[in-house]
Design a protein around this motif. Structure first.
Motif, PDB file in Angstrom:
ATOM      1  N   THR A  31       0.838  -1.193   0.000  1.00 28.13           N
ATOM      2  CA  THR A  31       0.000   0.000   0.000  1.00 28.13           C
ATOM      3  C   THR A  31       0.878   1.250   0.000  1.00 28.13           C
ATOM      4  O   THR A  31       1.777   1.388   0.807  1.00 28.13           O
ATOM      5  N   GLN A  32       0.624   2.147  -0.967  1.00 30.68           N
ATOM      6  CA  GLN A  32       1.395   3.383  -1.010  1.00 30.68           C
ATOM      7  C   GLN A  32       0.958   4.290   0.135  1.00 30.68           C
ATOM      8  O   GLN A  32      -0.191   4.326   0.522  1.00 30.68           O
ATOM      9  N   LEU A  33       1.919   5.038   0.668  1.00 30.88           N
ATOM     10  CA  LEU A  33       1.623   5.946   1.762  1.00 30.88           C
ATOM     11  C   LEU A  33       1.906   7.375   1.339  1.00 30.88           C
ATOM     12  O   LEU A  33       2.887   7.652   0.646  1.00 30.88           O
ATOM     13  N   LEU A  34       1.015   8.285   1.749  1.00 22.46           N
ATOM     14  CA  LEU A  34       1.222   9.694   1.543  1.00 22.46           C
ATOM     15  C   LEU A  34       1.318  10.363   2.899  1.00 22.46           C
ATOM     16  O   LEU A  34       0.393  10.259   3.708  1.00 22.46           O
ATOM     17  N   GLU A  35       2.416  11.051   3.134  1.00 21.26           N
ATOM     18  CA  GLU A  35       2.613  11.763   4.378  1.00 21.26           C
ATOM     19  C   GLU A  35       2.381  13.245   4.146  1.00 21.26           C
ATOM     20  O   GLU A  35       2.927  13.828   3.201  1.00 21.26           O
ATOM     21  N   GLN A  36       1.556  13.845   4.993  1.00 12.22           N
ATOM     22  CA  GLN A  36       1.333  15.285   4.900  1.00 12.22           C
ATOM     23  C   GLN A  36       1.941  15.962   6.130  1.00 12.22           C
ATOM     24  O   GLN A  36       1.909  15.436   7.242  1.00 12.22           O
ATOM     25  N   SER A  37       2.487  17.160   5.888  1.00 14.62           N
ATOM     26  CA  SER A  37       3.052  17.919   6.996  1.00 14.62           C
ATOM     27  C   SER A  37       2.783  19.405   6.793  1.00 14.62           C
ATOM     28  O   SER A  37       2.709  19.879   5.650  1.00 14.62           O
ATOM     29  N   PRO A  38       2.606  20.140   7.873  1.00 20.85           N
ATOM     30  CA  PRO A  38       2.459  19.604   9.230  1.00 20.85           C
ATOM     31  C   PRO A  38       1.080  18.959   9.418  1.00 20.85           C
ATOM     32  O   PRO A  38       0.204  19.135   8.586  1.00 20.85           O
ATOM     33  N   GLN A  39       0.914  18.259  10.513  1.00 19.07           N
ATOM     34  CA  GLN A  39      -0.383  17.649  10.793  1.00 19.07           C
ATOM     35  C   GLN A  39      -1.375  18.713  11.253  1.00 19.07           C
ATOM     36  O   GLN A  39      -2.555  18.646  10.936  1.00 19.07           O
TER      37      GLN A  39
ATOM     38  N   LEU B  93       1.288  30.518   4.204  1.00 20.28           N
ATOM     39  CA  LEU B  93       1.613  29.195   4.725  1.00 20.28           C
ATOM     40  C   LEU B  93       1.803  28.220   3.578  1.00 20.28           C
ATOM     41  O   LEU B  93       1.301  28.430   2.466  1.00 20.28           O
ATOM     42  N   THR B  94       2.536  27.152   3.863  1.00 17.45           N
ATOM     43  CA  THR B  94       2.724  26.069   2.896  1.00 17.45           C
ATOM     44  C   THR B  94       2.535  24.742   3.611  1.00 17.45           C
ATOM     45  O   THR B  94       3.062  24.549   4.719  1.00 17.45           O
ATOM     46  N   VAL B  95       1.798  23.848   2.987  1.00 19.89           N
ATOM     47  CA  VAL B  95       1.670  22.479   3.492  1.00 19.89           C
ATOM     48  C   VAL B  95       2.175  21.521   2.429  1.00 19.89           C
ATOM     49  O   VAL B  95       2.187  21.840   1.232  1.00 19.89           O
ATOM     50  N   TYR B  96       2.598  20.340   2.883  1.00 19.73           N
ATOM     51  CA  TYR B  96       3.322  19.433   1.992  1.00 19.73           C
ATOM     52  C   TYR B  96       2.688  18.039   1.976  1.00 19.73           C
ATOM     53  O   TYR B  96       2.067  17.611   2.945  1.00 19.73           O
ATOM     54  N   CYS B  97       2.918  17.386   0.858  1.00 13.39           N
ATOM     55  CA  CYS B  97       2.416  16.026   0.662  1.00 13.39           C
ATOM     56  C   CYS B  97       3.549  15.242   0.003  1.00 13.39           C
ATOM     57  O   CYS B  97       4.031  15.641  -1.063  1.00 13.39           O
ATOM     58  N   ASN B  98       3.979  14.151   0.636  1.00 11.98           N
ATOM     59  CA  ASN B  98       5.137  13.407   0.144  1.00 11.98           C
ATOM     60  C   ASN B  98       4.874  11.909   0.088  1.00 11.98           C
ATOM     61  O   ASN B  98       4.187  11.357   0.940  1.00 11.98           O
ATOM     62  N   SER B  99       5.476  11.288  -0.923  1.00  9.57           N
ATOM     63  CA  SER B  99       5.362   9.838  -1.070  1.00  9.57           C
ATOM     64  C   SER B  99       6.688   9.285  -1.555  1.00  9.57           C
ATOM     65  O   SER B  99       7.476   9.987  -2.174  1.00  9.57           O
ATOM     66  N   SER B 100       6.913   8.012  -1.312  1.00  6.00           N
ATOM     67  CA  SER B 100       8.099   7.359  -1.851  1.00  6.00           C
ATOM     68  C   SER B 100       7.828   6.797  -3.243  1.00  6.00           C
ATOM     69  O   SER B 100       8.737   6.328  -3.914  1.00  6.00           O
ATOM     70  N   SER B 101       6.555   6.843  -3.655  1.00 10.47           N
ATOM     71  CA  SER B 101       6.159   6.312  -4.962  1.00 10.47           C
ATOM     72  C   SER B 101       5.805   7.445  -5.916  1.00 10.47           C
ATOM     73  O   SER B 101       5.449   8.543  -5.488  1.00 10.47           O
ATOM     74  N   VAL B 102       5.854   7.150  -7.188  1.00 16.01           N
ATOM     75  CA  VAL B 102       5.509   8.131  -8.219  1.00 16.01           C
ATOM     76  C   VAL B 102       4.004   8.116  -8.452  1.00 16.01           C
ATOM     77  O   VAL B 102       3.405   7.060  -8.626  1.00 16.01           O
ATOM     78  N   PHE B 103       3.402   9.290  -8.448  1.00 13.36           N
ATOM     79  CA  PHE B 103       1.974   9.401  -8.717  1.00 13.36           C
ATOM     80  C   PHE B 103       1.717   9.514 -10.210  1.00 13.36           C
ATOM     81  O   PHE B 103       2.484  10.142 -10.924  1.00 13.36           O
ATOM     82  N   SER B 104       0.616   8.975 -10.681  1.00 13.72           N
ATOM     83  CA  SER B 104       0.143   9.301 -12.022  1.00 13.72           C
ATOM     84  C   SER B 104      -0.464  10.694 -12.023  1.00 13.72           C
ATOM     85  O   SER B 104      -0.343  11.440 -12.999  1.00 13.72           O
ATOM     86  N   SER B 105      -1.142  11.030 -10.957  1.00 16.93           N
ATOM     87  CA  SER B 105      -1.730  12.351 -10.787  1.00 16.93           C
ATOM     88  C   SER B 105      -2.000  12.562  -9.312  1.00 16.93           C
ATOM     89  O   SER B 105      -1.969  11.610  -8.529  1.00 16.93           O
ATOM     90  N   LEU B 106      -2.251  13.809  -8.930  1.00 10.94           N
ATOM     91  CA  LEU B 106      -2.471  14.097  -7.526  1.00 10.94           C
ATOM     92  C   LEU B 106      -3.574  15.137  -7.391  1.00 10.94           C
ATOM     93  O   LEU B 106      -3.642  16.078  -8.195  1.00 10.94           O
ATOM     94  N   GLN B 107      -4.402  14.947  -6.405  1.00 10.54           N
ATOM     95  CA  GLN B 107      -5.498  15.888  -6.148  1.00 10.54           C
ATOM     96  C   GLN B 107      -5.360  16.452  -4.729  1.00 10.54           C
ATOM     97  O   GLN B 107      -4.827  15.797  -3.844  1.00 10.54           O
TER      98      GLN B 107
END
Lengths: 115, 110
Positions: free
Chosen positions: B1-9, B19-33
């Motif tokens: 299962t791919q995991l998406l980590e968002q920061s900050p919580q 402000l800026t919030v982030y979304c990170n994954s170790s996998s490549v997305f086809s697209s992101l919403q």
């Protein structure tokens, strides 16, 4: 306007009860989804359906089943509710196609408490 | 299962700040919403990004997709109280399903 409705906003059930959560969409969407939402865990997919009578397991299907007898209706069933199934349940629908290119339309959610 | 980590919580800032919030994954997305969810409601789509390096603007919100399509950011300029909510990123990995991030709960203080 797309509308996804869920049968209850709040529900309280006892451990061991059979629970039905109903979801109806009015946009003739092929795909429907059930998620649960818990603090710090985001939305986790329980089951989804591509078409009538079709279903596929998501990431956390254990303890749940689903039914899709009509295109507009997708039901989530908790066969024997347990306290760890206390959560917010969200239904969504979308038109068929690459998952990320089309919007998922969500219902308002059902907050289920199992005591 | 791919995991998406968002920061900050959680993020709480004064009205008018950026402000800026982030979304990170170790996998490549086809697209992101990116979705926003207000209390008592389901998430509502804000934007979809598809191409690596893509930048999209929605009024005071700027969305960026990383060049390698493994991460994304949401920047809000001059935050308003109406921006308060839970921000969720959701990645598609080449099938009909979305994997949702853990969420950033944003509170704008008047």
């Amino acid at each position: 306007d797309v509308k996804v409705t869920q049968s209850s906003r709040y529900l309280v059930k006892r451990t061991g009860e059979k629970v039905f959560l109903e979801c109806v969409q009015d946009m003739d969407h092929e795909n429907m989804f059930w998620y649960r939402q818990d603090p710090g865990l985001g939305l986790r997919l329980i089951y989804f359906s591509y078409d009538v009578k079709m279903k596929e397991k998501g990431d956390i299907p254990e303890g749940y089943s689903v039914s899709r007898e009509k295109k507009e209706r997708f039901s989530l069933i908790l066969e024997s509710a347990s306290t760890n199934q206390t959560s917010m349940y969200l239904c969504a629908s979308k038109t068929q196609g690459a998952g990320g290119l089309y919007e998922q339309y969500f219902g308002p959610g059902t907050r289920l408490t199992v005591t | 299962t791919q995991l998406l980590e968002q920061s900050p919580q959680f993020l709480s800032i004064q009205e008018g700040e950026n402000l800026t919030v982030y979304c990170n994954s170790s996998s490549v997305f086809s697209s992101l919403q990116w979705y926003r969810q207000e209390p008592g409601e389901g998430p509502v789509l804000l934007v979809t990004v598809v191409t690596g390096g893509e930048v999209k603007k929605l009024k005071r919100l700027t969305f960026q997709f990383g060049d390698a399509r493994k991460d994304s950011s949401l920047h809000i300029t001059a935050a308003q109280t109406g921006d308060t909510g839970l921000y969720l990123c959701a990645g598609e990995f080449g099938n009909e399903k979305l994997t949702f991030g853990t969420g950033t709960r944003l509170t704008i203080i008047p």
